[in-house]
Enzyme design. Sequence first.
Site, PDB file in Angstrom:
ATOM      1  N   TRP A  41       4.070 -50.370  33.575  1.00  0.00           N
ATOM      2  CA  TRP A  41       2.912 -49.602  33.295  1.00  0.00           C
ATOM      3  C   TRP A  41       1.970 -50.182  34.609  1.00  0.00           C
ATOM      4  CZ3 TRP A  41      -2.029 -51.342  32.239  1.00  0.00           C
ATOM      5  CH2 TRP A  41      -3.257 -50.645  32.388  1.00  0.00           C
ATOM      6  N   ASP A  44     -10.408 -35.124  29.794  1.00  0.00           N
ATOM      7  CA  ASP A  44      -9.189 -35.617  29.283  1.00  0.00           C
ATOM      8  C   ASP A  44      -9.192 -35.934  27.986  1.00  0.00           C
ATOM      9  OD1 ASP A  44      -7.399 -38.221  29.505  1.00  0.00           O
ATOM     10  OD2 ASP A  44      -7.441 -37.391  31.208  1.00  0.00           O
ATOM     11  N   ARG A  95       0.539 -47.539  20.780  1.00  0.00           N
ATOM     12  CA  ARG A  95      -1.015 -47.160  20.886  1.00  0.00           C
ATOM     13  C   ARG A  95      -1.447 -46.283  19.563  1.00  0.00           C
ATOM     14  NH1 ARG A  95      -3.962 -42.605  24.965  1.00  0.00           N
ATOM     15  NH2 ARG A  95      -5.573 -43.940  25.557  1.00  0.00           N
ATOM     16  N   TRP A 117      -0.519 -32.807  30.703  1.00  0.00           N
ATOM     17  CA  TRP A 117       0.326 -32.958  29.701  1.00  0.00           C
ATOM     18  C   TRP A 117       0.568 -34.367  29.793  1.00  0.00           C
ATOM     19  CZ3 TRP A 117       4.468 -29.214  27.661  1.00  0.00           C
ATOM     20  CH2 TRP A 117       5.157 -29.533  26.973  1.00  0.00           C
ATOM     21  N   ASP A 118      -0.079 -35.123  28.615  1.00  0.00           N
ATOM     22  CA  ASP A 118       0.214 -36.905  28.685  1.00  0.00           C
ATOM     23  C   ASP A 118       1.339 -37.033  27.595  1.00  0.00           C
ATOM     24  OD1 ASP A 118      -0.219 -39.547  29.025  1.00  0.00           O
ATOM     25  OD2 ASP A 118      -2.389 -39.385  28.721  1.00  0.00           O
ATOM     26  N   ASN A 166       2.169 -41.010  25.828  1.00  0.00           N
ATOM     27  CA  ASN A 166       1.742 -42.514  25.700  1.00  0.00           C
ATOM     28  C   ASN A 166       2.358 -43.552  25.131  1.00  0.00           C
ATOM     29  OD1 ASN A 166      -0.456 -42.450  27.741  1.00  0.00           O
ATOM     30  ND2 ASN A 166      -1.504 -40.951  26.240  1.00  0.00           N
ATOM     31  N   CYS A 184       2.284 -36.488  32.757  1.00  0.00           N
ATOM     32  CA  CYS A 184       1.604 -37.856  32.730  1.00  0.00           C
ATOM     33  C   CYS A 184       2.565 -38.465  31.380  1.00  0.00           C
ATOM     34  CB  CYS A 184       0.183 -37.540  32.669  1.00  0.00           C
ATOM     35  SG  CYS A 184      -0.747 -39.268  32.370  1.00  0.00           S
ATOM     36  N   ASP A 210      -1.673 -44.932  36.019  1.00  0.00           N
ATOM     37  CA  ASP A 210      -2.978 -45.161  35.745  1.00  0.00           C
ATOM     38  C   ASP A 210      -3.737 -46.142  36.544  1.00  0.00           C
ATOM     39  OD1 ASP A 210      -3.125 -43.491  33.776  1.00  0.00           O
ATOM     40  OD2 ASP A 210      -2.436 -45.147  32.099  1.00  0.00           O
TER      41      ASP A 210
HETATM   42  C1  DGJ Z   1      -3.049 -41.985  29.720  1.00  0.00           C
HETATM   43  C2  DGJ Z   1      -3.290 -41.446  30.886  1.00  0.00           C
HETATM   44  O1  DGJ Z   1      -2.363 -41.990  31.942  1.00  0.00           O
HETATM   45  C3  DGJ Z   1      -4.711 -41.643  31.351  1.00  0.00           C
HETATM   46  O2  DGJ Z   1      -5.065 -40.984  32.650  1.00  0.00           O
HETATM   47  C4  DGJ Z   1      -5.517 -41.054  30.255  1.00  0.00           C
HETATM   48  O3  DGJ Z   1      -5.206 -39.537  30.081  1.00  0.00           O
HETATM   49  C5  DGJ Z   1      -5.079 -41.380  29.118  1.00  0.00           C
HETATM   50  N1  DGJ Z   1      -3.807 -41.463  28.559  1.00  0.00           N
HETATM   51  C6  DGJ Z   1      -6.003 -40.903  27.843  1.00  0.00           C
HETATM   52  O4  DGJ Z   1      -5.784 -41.572  26.569  1.00  0.00           O
END
Ligand code: DGJ
Length: 751
Positions: free
Chosen positions: A200, A367, A444, A478-479, A481, A527, A549
Site C-alpha cells: 500500500w 468520495d 478496516r 469503485w473502491d 479496501n 480503486c 493513495d
Molecule cells: C481508499 C481510497 O484509495 C481513497 O482514495 C479513498 O477513496 C478511501 N479509500 C475512502 O475510504
Amino acid sequence: MPVMINDQTLQFHLQGKDVSYVFHVMKNGQLGQLYFGKKIRNRSDFSHLSKRESRVTSSYVYDDDSTFSLDLIKQEYPGYGTSDYREPAFQIEHPDGSRISDFTYQSYELIKGKPRLSGLPATYVEDDGEADTLVIHMYDKVTNLSLSLMYSVYHGRNVITRSALFTNHGEETHVIKRAHSASVDFPDADYEMIQLSGSWSRERHMSERKLSPGIQSIQSTRGTSSAQHNPFLALKRPMTTEHTGEVYGFSFVYSGNFQAQVEVDHYQTARMTMGINPFDFSWTLGSSASFQTPEVVMAYSKHGLNELSQTYHDLYQSRLARGKWRDAERPVLLNNWEATYFDFDEKKLLSIAEKAKETGVELFVLDDGWFGKRNDDRTSLGDWFVDSKKLPEGLPNLASKLNDMGLLFGLWFEPEMVSKESELYQKHPDWVIQVPGRSNSIGRHQLVLDFANPEVVDYIYEQMATILNEANINYVKWDMNRYMTEIGSLSLLKNQQAEVPHRYILGVYELYERLIEAFPHVLFESCASGGARFDPGMLYYAPQAWTSDDTDAMERLSIQYGTSLVYPLSSMGAHVSAVPNHQVKRITSLETRANVAYFGAFGYELDVTKMNKDELKEMTEQIRWYKENRQLLQYGAFYRLRSPFEQKGNVTSWMSVSSDQTKAIVGYYQVLAEPNPSFKRLYLKGLAAEKEYEVSGYEGTYLGDELMNAGIQLSSGYDGSQTGGLEESGDFSSHVFVLVETDQNNRGGEV
Ligand code: DGJ
C-alpha cells in the site's frame, strides 16, 4: 499470413509484427514448443528446433526411445506425472483418485478475429481482420475430458494471447487442481525477471533479479491481484535496456489470486507459467461443464523495455478498455477525500465545488462518507442510501446543483464490502465471506461480501442502479479496501469452497458488466486502497484506476514509472494533493506536484477553499495548460528517459510524444539538490529525426536527431550564491517542457 499451418508435420507458426511463435504435435500426441522470439521465416518443418538427446537419469515415455523424456522436451501446456518433474501448467484429480491426464491432439480450428471469453475480461478486436485465432482441440480418452488451447495473434502487433478451456464430456465429476493460462519453455535461462512489487502506498516498484536454478515466483493469495505483486512479469536478456535488446512480457488479464513464475531446471531451461494461483484453489468440473481460464497477453520486443511497454499501452488503451470513455479525453477532477475525509455537508461540498469550478475543474467527485451513518470507517458499508444529515436534499439535488455550476458529478462506492455496523449486515450476516464456526478477521473494520453468491451481486446491482438512475452521475469511483480472510461461502457446497476466490471475481466482473451496460455514459475508475487492484482485468471495465493513495510527488515518480511498464497514461489516476503530504508529510511545490500528476488522468484532491490567491491562480493556469495538452498527456506515446530505480533514484524523466511527432512534452524531476552540479544533458526519444523543434524555455531551435543523439543541456538554475530560501532550493524540483515542430502553430505554451 499470421497463422501458418503445416498439415503434414502438424506444425503451427504464429507470426505477429516482429515475433514468431512455433509449436507442433509431438509423437505422443501432446504439444511441443519449438520457438518463441524474433520473427523468422516459415518453413515446412521446424522439428529440428527441438532436437532430443537422452540423459541417463531421465524417465522416458517409450521403452525404445530414451530421448522421449518430457523432462527434456519443451512443451506447450505440460502436465505432471508422465516423466516431466517441473511444475505443470495444469493438474486434474479424477474420480478414481488419479492425477494423470493425457490430452492428445484431435484437430485445430482457425477463426478470423478473436472470440470473447465468456464472463471474463479479455483483449478484443473491433474488426475480424485485426487478428487470427488458432484453437487446438485435445482430448483425454481415459477421462473423457477435452482441452482447447486458444492462441490469438494480432496483425501488426507483437502480441499473442493465450487461454485454455477444459470441458467434461463424461458422466463423472473431476476436480481441477491447477489450470494456468499459459506456459512457455525457454531453451535457456540467461534472463533477468522483472516484476512490479510493493505495498500500500508504494505500489508497482520495478524490481529485477537474475534467473537462478529453482522457482522464482510472485503471487497473490489476497483475493485481489494486490499491491504486493502485479500480475505481470518480464524476461529480459542481461544486456537489454529501455531501448535496446530482447524482452518478453507476460501480463495476466485477471483481478484475483494469481501465480506467475519461472522455473529454471537442471539443464538451465526456463519454464514461465502464469495463471490463477493453484494455492487454495480447486474447481469441480461436473458432467458437461467447462472451465475457462483467463487470458495471458504475451508481448515481445527486440528494442528494449520501452517498446514492450508501448505495445501493452496501445493494446490495453484501444483493445482492452471499452466504451465511450476509452478514447475520450478524461475530465480534470476534484476529489473531496483528502479535503474533508468524512467531515462534510452539502454546504461545504458546494463551496469546494464552486472554487474548483472557477479554477477550471470539470468533474466533482464525492468520495467516501455520503451514505448511511458513515462518519468514520466503522460503519454503513452496504447501506447505499444517502445520509440525510449530511445531504438533506439528497443526491439528485446535489447533482443538479453541481450540474448548474457546469460541473459533472462523480460518486464513490465500495460495492463489495459491508460494515458490521450496518443494516445490510444485520439483515444478512450470511452474505459475507466466512467459514462456519470460525470468527471473521477484520480489515478496516469491514467484512467482504460474498460475491460468489449471485443473490448478493443482484442485490448490490439494484442498490447501485437505483442511485445511478435517480441522480445525474457521470463517474463512479469503485473502491475495495480490504483483502480476504477465512475464505468460504455459505451459498456453495462443501466441495466448492476452494472455488470462492475465483467465483468472487467472476461476481465482480458480472456486476461491472451489468452496470456499464445499463449506464454506458458513466466513467468508472477502479480503486483498491489506492492501487491494490490495478490490473488488466479491471481495465476492461474501468478505463482508469486510482494509481495509489500516495499522492506525494516524489513517491509518485516511482509508482507511475513502474506502472508505466504495462499500463497506459490514460489509465493512471494522478492527483495534486495538499502539503504537507498526508502520506509522507513531505512538502513539495505546487508546481512539482502538478508536473508529476500531469502524466496521467489528472485531478486535484485538496481543499481549494483553503488555497490562497496565488495558489488558486497557479492551479487555474495548471488546469488551462493541462487541458490544452491533455490529448498528448493521456494518449501520447510514452518514453521513459531516466529511472527512479537507478542511479540512487535521484532523477526521473519521461516524455510523451504525439502520434505525428509534431509535439512532445518532457518531465524531468530531481529528488534532492546537488551542490555545484555537473552539466546535465537529457537524451530525448521518439521524435522525428528530420523535424526541427522549438523547446519551451530554451532559445533557438533544435533538430530531432540532435535532441535524441546530442541531447539537450538542461538549465540547472544553480549559480552557487548563498542567497535564497526554501522556494529556491533544488530539492524536489521539476521541469516540464514542450517541444513543438517549428512550422506548427499549436504550441502548448510554457509551463
Ligand atoms: C481508499 C481510497 O484509495 C481513497 O482514495 C479513498 O477513496 C478511501 N479509500 C475512502 O475510504
